[in-house]
Design a protein around this motif. Structure first.
Motif, PDB file in Angstrom:
ATOM      1  N   LEU A 141       0.799  -1.075   0.143  1.00 17.00           N
ATOM      2  CA  LEU A 141       0.086  -0.032   0.019  1.00 17.00           C
ATOM      3  C   LEU A 141       0.821   1.217  -0.067  1.00 17.00           C
ATOM      4  O   LEU A 141       1.927   1.355   1.092  1.00 17.00           O
ATOM      5  CB  LEU A 141      -0.904  -0.022   1.188  1.00 17.00           C
ATOM      6  CG  LEU A 141      -1.877  -1.125   1.297  1.00 17.00           C
ATOM      7  CD1 LEU A 141      -2.648  -1.252   2.898  1.00 17.00           C
ATOM      8  CD2 LEU A 141      -3.091  -0.824   0.577  1.00 17.00           C
TER       9      LEU A 141
ATOM     10  N   GLU B 215       0.112  -3.894  -6.134  1.00 16.22           N
ATOM     11  CA  GLU B 215       0.323  -2.499  -5.321  1.00 16.22           C
ATOM     12  C   GLU B 215      -1.096  -2.040  -5.168  1.00 16.22           C
ATOM     13  O   GLU B 215      -1.865  -2.185  -6.107  1.00 16.22           O
ATOM     14  CB  GLU B 215       1.251  -1.693  -6.090  1.00 16.22           C
ATOM     15  CG  GLU B 215       2.678  -2.030  -5.739  1.00 16.22           C
ATOM     16  CD  GLU B 215       3.389  -1.406  -6.752  1.00 16.22           C
ATOM     17  OE1 GLU B 215       4.694  -1.670  -6.913  1.00 16.22           O
ATOM     18  OE2 GLU B 215       3.047  -0.440  -7.335  1.00 16.22           O
ATOM     19  N   ILE B 216      -1.366  -1.176  -4.359  1.00 12.96           N
ATOM     20  CA  ILE B 216      -2.516  -0.281  -4.121  1.00 12.96           C
ATOM     21  C   ILE B 216      -1.691   0.973  -4.024  1.00 12.96           C
ATOM     22  O   ILE B 216      -1.044   1.370  -2.977  1.00 12.96           O
ATOM     23  CB  ILE B 216      -3.309  -0.740  -3.059  1.00 12.96           C
ATOM     24  CG1 ILE B 216      -3.746  -2.169  -3.125  1.00 12.96           C
ATOM     25  CG2 ILE B 216      -4.576   0.344  -3.083  1.00 12.96           C
ATOM     26  CD1 ILE B 216      -4.663  -2.740  -2.052  1.00 12.96           C
ATOM     27  N   LYS B 217      -1.979   1.928  -4.877  1.00 14.39           N
ATOM     28  CA  LYS B 217      -1.671   3.422  -4.426  1.00 14.39           C
ATOM     29  C   LYS B 217      -2.748   4.263  -4.002  1.00 14.39           C
ATOM     30  O   LYS B 217      -3.928   4.043  -4.380  1.00 14.39           O
ATOM     31  CB  LYS B 217      -1.017   3.970  -5.828  1.00 14.39           C
ATOM     32  CG  LYS B 217       0.298   3.595  -6.309  1.00 14.39           C
ATOM     33  CD  LYS B 217       0.950   4.044  -7.394  1.00 14.39           C
ATOM     34  CE  LYS B 217       2.057   3.390  -7.653  1.00 14.39           C
ATOM     35  NZ  LYS B 217       3.074   4.049  -8.858  1.00 14.39           N
ATOM     36  N   GLY B 218      -2.540   5.209  -3.262  1.00 10.20           N
ATOM     37  CA  GLY B 218      -4.006   5.708  -2.611  1.00 10.20           C
ATOM     38  C   GLY B 218      -3.397   6.980  -1.602  1.00 10.20           C
ATOM     39  O   GLY B 218      -2.096   7.340  -1.704  1.00 10.20           O
TER      40      GLY B 218
ATOM     41  N   LEU C  18     -10.214  -9.432  -8.841  1.00 12.18           N
ATOM     42  CA  LEU C  18      -8.995  -9.141  -7.796  1.00 12.18           C
ATOM     43  C   LEU C  18      -9.003  -7.883  -7.265  1.00 12.18           C
ATOM     44  O   LEU C  18      -8.880  -7.773  -6.135  1.00 12.18           O
ATOM     45  CB  LEU C  18      -7.581  -9.591  -8.693  1.00 12.18           C
ATOM     46  CG  LEU C  18      -7.286 -11.006  -8.805  1.00 12.18           C
ATOM     47  CD1 LEU C  18      -6.088 -11.042  -9.775  1.00 12.18           C
ATOM     48  CD2 LEU C  18      -7.170 -11.708  -7.762  1.00 12.18           C
TER      49      LEU C  18
ATOM     50  N   VAL D  27     -11.171  -7.584  -4.318  1.00  9.49           N
ATOM     51  CA  VAL D  27     -10.506  -8.150  -3.264  1.00  9.49           C
ATOM     52  C   VAL D  27      -9.503  -6.846  -2.947  1.00  9.49           C
ATOM     53  O   VAL D  27      -9.347  -6.820  -1.447  1.00  9.49           O
ATOM     54  CB  VAL D  27      -9.864  -9.374  -3.529  1.00  9.49           C
ATOM     55  CG1 VAL D  27      -9.052  -9.650  -2.224  1.00  9.49           C
ATOM     56  CG2 VAL D  27     -10.752 -10.431  -4.075  1.00  9.49           C
ATOM     57  N   LEU D  28      -9.017  -6.538  -3.540  1.00 10.09           N
ATOM     58  CA  LEU D  28      -7.968  -5.342  -3.123  1.00 10.09           C
ATOM     59  C   LEU D  28      -8.502  -4.164  -2.512  1.00 10.09           C
ATOM     60  O   LEU D  28      -8.228  -3.555  -1.547  1.00 10.09           O
ATOM     61  CB  LEU D  28      -6.951  -5.144  -4.274  1.00 10.09           C
ATOM     62  CG  LEU D  28      -6.002  -6.058  -4.858  1.00 10.09           C
ATOM     63  CD1 LEU D  28      -5.550  -5.442  -6.122  1.00 10.09           C
ATOM     64  CD2 LEU D  28      -5.006  -6.354  -3.668  1.00 10.09           C
TER      65      LEU D  28
ATOM     66  N   THR E 160      -9.422  -5.052   0.822  1.00 14.33           N
ATOM     67  CA  THR E 160      -8.357  -4.939   1.768  1.00 14.33           C
ATOM     68  C   THR E 160      -7.889  -3.630   2.100  1.00 14.33           C
ATOM     69  O   THR E 160      -7.529  -3.154   3.291  1.00 14.33           O
ATOM     70  CB  THR E 160      -6.997  -5.567   1.044  1.00 14.33           C
ATOM     71  OG1 THR E 160      -7.298  -6.934   0.498  1.00 14.33           O
ATOM     72  CG2 THR E 160      -5.715  -5.730   1.944  1.00 14.33           C
ATOM     73  N   ALA E 161      -8.023  -2.778   1.258  1.00 15.13           N
ATOM     74  CA  ALA E 161      -7.350  -1.166   1.438  1.00 15.13           C
ATOM     75  C   ALA E 161      -8.558  -0.602   2.536  1.00 15.13           C
ATOM     76  O   ALA E 161      -7.975  -0.072   3.455  1.00 15.13           O
ATOM     77  CB  ALA E 161      -7.542  -0.437   0.222  1.00 15.13           C
TER      78      ALA E 161
ATOM     79  N   PRO F  90      -7.931   3.737  -1.902  1.00 19.42           N
ATOM     80  CA  PRO F  90      -7.272   3.596  -3.250  1.00 19.42           C
ATOM     81  C   PRO F  90      -7.412   4.395  -4.156  1.00 19.42           C
ATOM     82  O   PRO F  90      -8.673   4.965  -4.476  1.00 19.42           O
ATOM     83  CB  PRO F  90      -7.644   2.085  -3.343  1.00 19.42           C
ATOM     84  CG  PRO F  90      -9.070   2.242  -2.611  1.00 19.42           C
ATOM     85  CD  PRO F  90      -8.928   3.130  -1.320  1.00 19.42           C
TER      86      PRO F  90
ATOM     87  N   PHE G  78      -4.653   0.492  -8.625  1.00 14.15           N
ATOM     88  CA  PHE G  78      -4.329  -0.757  -8.208  1.00 14.15           C
ATOM     89  C   PHE G  78      -3.247  -1.559  -9.518  1.00 14.15           C
ATOM     90  O   PHE G  78      -3.461  -1.089 -10.718  1.00 14.15           O
ATOM     91  CB  PHE G  78      -5.523  -1.916  -8.327  1.00 14.15           C
ATOM     92  CG  PHE G  78      -6.460  -1.412  -7.331  1.00 14.15           C
ATOM     93  CD1 PHE G  78      -6.315  -1.855  -6.202  1.00 14.15           C
ATOM     94  CD2 PHE G  78      -7.388  -0.779  -7.602  1.00 14.15           C
ATOM     95  CE1 PHE G  78      -7.356  -1.466  -4.999  1.00 14.15           C
ATOM     96  CE2 PHE G  78      -8.478  -0.267  -6.961  1.00 14.15           C
ATOM     97  CZ  PHE G  78      -8.480  -0.641  -5.537  1.00 14.15           C
TER      98      PHE G  78
END
Lengths: 147, 147
Positions: free
Chosen positions: A87, A124-127, B103, B106-107, B110-111, B118, B121
């Motif tokens: 993240l 990857e998660i950007k934020g 997917l 799901v992410l 998670t975030a 987010p 991704f």
DNA sequence: TTGAAATTGAAAGTCGATTTCATTTAGAAA
DNA sequence: TTTCTAAATGAAATCGACTTTCAATTTCAA
């Protein structure tokens, strides 16, 4: 560690010892500059290129891998048994981790379906992280006060 | 397109027209150099920085986004409605895509669990594609023949 | 038509990553 | 232990993709 390197054809030196130790002490997502600063504080005579080369060596012997987040800085992440995603906060550049075991399973299947032999997975998660979000909300509130 | 840009405060020029058109003709994951080569073949007088700036502009107006695979080359990917992941062949550098709708769901969860907001991704699989795997197997076979 | 603002092309600058090179050092072999 | 060769080091130079500068040109709203 000395033996481990010797079996791979590398020699141990005082600089290398210090660089390896410092890298593992720093923890996750270490940049060359961060490691260089740390090592320099212990031995002012050590060169930047030595730090860089040893970071590459740590990767070559399989103890770390490069992480590239698109901000122009290469970070080095210790290789652990547990796969994880990142993240990445676009505001404060902080990097958090989260587990991805089941996701990686899905990805491995996907690759298999396409006859693709996977070597690594990146999720990857950007934020904006919680802290930065709170800060920006406070800013908005104080702007409202000024009206 | 001219009107679209005008509403955002940008002007249309012959160079821009050609660069935009060429970008969308080239398709996915276009690098500055690739686009520059293509545009140059149409108009030899066009400058590299003009191509670069317009590629950035295409991103700024939301029609593309940067893709960074850690090989030092920034690629530009047309923004489509459909989220997708990347299969990146370490040997031939070819980039394939695969769907990731579930997917991403799901992410996003998670975030959310981590109070992380987010914005984008990224899901990547690096490895060896089918073609390159076949080639390397052939090489091994021919080496065996030489014994 | 006109003028302010945007755009262009060439060249220079930026900056992290990488290589060069002369010197030093580790550690295997004698 | 001494010797010797390949590896390692530090400083500096180089690389290369990306980005900015600047003077000249062009767009397009008034």
């Amino acid at each position: 560690m000395k033996e481990f390197l010797r079996t791979k054809g590398f020699k141990m030196t005082p600089q290398r010892e210090m660089i390896f130790r410092s890298f593992f002490e720093l923890g996750e997502h270490v940049s060359v500059d961060e490691l260089y600063d740390k090592v320099r504080s212990l031995d002012h005579s050590i060169g930047y290129s030595t730090v860089w080369r040893n970071l590459k060596l740590i990767c070559k012997v399989g103890l770390a891998e490069e992480v590239n987040l698109g901000d122009g800085i290469t970070r080095y992440d210790r290789v652990t048994k547990i796969p994880h995603g990142h993240l990445f906060c676009l505001t404060c550049k902080k990097l958090e981790e989260f587990p991805v075991d089941q996701l990686v399973g899905v990805l491995a299947e996907t690759a298999g379906e396409r006859d693709f032999t996977p070597e690594s997975f990146k999720i990857e998660i950007k934020g904006i992280c919680k802290d930065c979000l709170n800060k920006s909300e406070e800013e908005i509130e104080s702007e409202e006060d000024n009206v």
